[in-house]
Write an enzyme that holds these catalytic residues in place. Sequence first.
Site, PDB file in Angstrom:
ATOM      1  CG  ASP A 245      46.711  -0.710  83.365  1.00 43.65           C
ATOM      2  OD1 ASP A 245      46.982   0.142  82.500  1.00 43.65           O
ATOM      3  OD2 ASP A 245      46.348  -1.860  83.084  1.00 43.65           O
ATOM      4  CE1 TYR A 395      43.948  -2.709  77.510  1.00 42.44           C
ATOM      5  CE2 TYR A 395      45.107  -4.768  77.921  1.00 42.44           C
ATOM      6  CZ  TYR A 395      44.995  -3.398  78.082  1.00 42.44           C
ATOM      7  OH  TYR A 395      45.925  -2.715  78.825  1.00 42.44           O
ATOM      8  CG  HIS A 452      49.999   3.825  83.492  1.00 40.58           C
ATOM      9  ND1 HIS A 452      48.656   4.094  83.553  1.00 40.58           N
ATOM     10  CD2 HIS A 452      50.108   2.481  83.270  1.00 40.58           C
ATOM     11  CE1 HIS A 452      47.972   2.977  83.359  1.00 40.58           C
ATOM     12  NE2 HIS A 452      48.830   1.979  83.188  1.00 40.58           N
TER      13      HIS A 452
END
EC number: 3.3.2.9
Length: 476
Positions: A245, A395, A452
Amino acid sequence: QTILCLPRSFEYSQKNAVLVPAAALGVGGMLVFWLRSRHKIKTIEMGDGWWGSGERPLKGKEDESIHPFKIEASDKEIEDLHRRLEQARYTPPLEGAAFHYGFNSNYLRKVVAYWRNQFDWRKQVEVLNKYPHFRTTIEGIDIHFIHVKPSYVPHGRAVQPLLMVHGWPGSFYEFYKIIPLLTEPSRHGLNEGDVVFEVICPSIPGYGFSEAPHQKGFDTIATARIFHKLMNRLGFKQYYVQGGDWGSRITTNMAQMLPQSVKGLHVNLVFVNKQGLRRMISVMLGAYVPWLVGLTREDVRRTYPFMQKNIYDLLRESGYLHIQATKPDTAGCGLNDSPVGLAAYILEKFSTWTDKSFLHKDDGGLESKYSLDELLTNVMIYWVTSSIVSSMRFYKENFSKDPNLTAYARVGVYVPTGIAAFPQEIVHTPRIWAKQNFKNIITYTYMPRGGHFAAFEEPKLLAQDIIHFVRKVEQL
């Protein structure tokens, strides 16, 4: 007239005798410079930063001391949590909705009931404190990390420093199951002790117990620089780095920034920005003649049908990303105020990012891979630190620029690289595509299972791959 021209002719030839070699020397020099620059490894400039509150102090060196840190639970914190859990409001799910509309509220009631009546935060704090925690100030903010050394090192074996970086919505806690496998591998049957690690797991600034940046613009490159400074402060000149990630992007930036310090880079998620005609041809031909474009049968199985797996599935799973990359503070207000909302928002990712088929299950398949204690401990790290908003801002800071113009996209990765490709990862990147960015892939492994949150879900598989990779790098 002929006699008069002779001195001019002589003068002209003299000029040529000087100019021609000079021009040749100039062209040759430019050619040599061009050839040398082609082989010179580009790097991301390290630069510097200040993320503390207000202006950077003009005088005085930053306090570089490292302090032990302990996580604590308070009665007031627990009472406030219980009150909020008791007052939660729910909207009934649609019949047969499972997790197709997001977190199923019938199952959410069960999770919240467990959280309120059975989950013991004090006990989980003891679990969190079983590894040594520290904090140190870098670029004006407090950086939290755990540092775990092996209890026993076989004679003559070198201990390899390994920095492991988490992502969103995870935390340093994701690595608790993998740490003993890396610091004491022979005790867990992973090898004969030829590769032993000491593991450093920091919290990304703005996540958990690392202070949030007070200034705008804090991206993965700033994080990479801070983590290099952290490793240097701990006395390491060379080290391995690993991540998934955001951790993958941060550790990749570290390799691009100071390749002389990164002995090896291991990732379990690959970001590849470059598209273009070559990729388009690869996608079009890959399903029919994969060997012609460098794809394997396993690549084909994981990549096609292309539109379904790389467009529709990705769109379904990335709504959060658009919110967080544009207006994180708006949605973050609600999540920071409601533990139930926070749990639904975070745990939904631990469902479908672990296995896409969990979308069809009423409980999201959450307890088939993790315990509720594990999942809620991760949620609590965000809750007690009020860090969900600052984690979401990461983000916006990273997606506010044209991805093709970023240093990350323009600089190749030349350090030895290991890639663990888990089958349930959000997106699959074949080795041939990864090579566009990663120029020195030492190992590329098609992992047999897992998604993930690799270290959290399949710690033994990931540990085996890291050890295999490091062993190969050490033999180079």
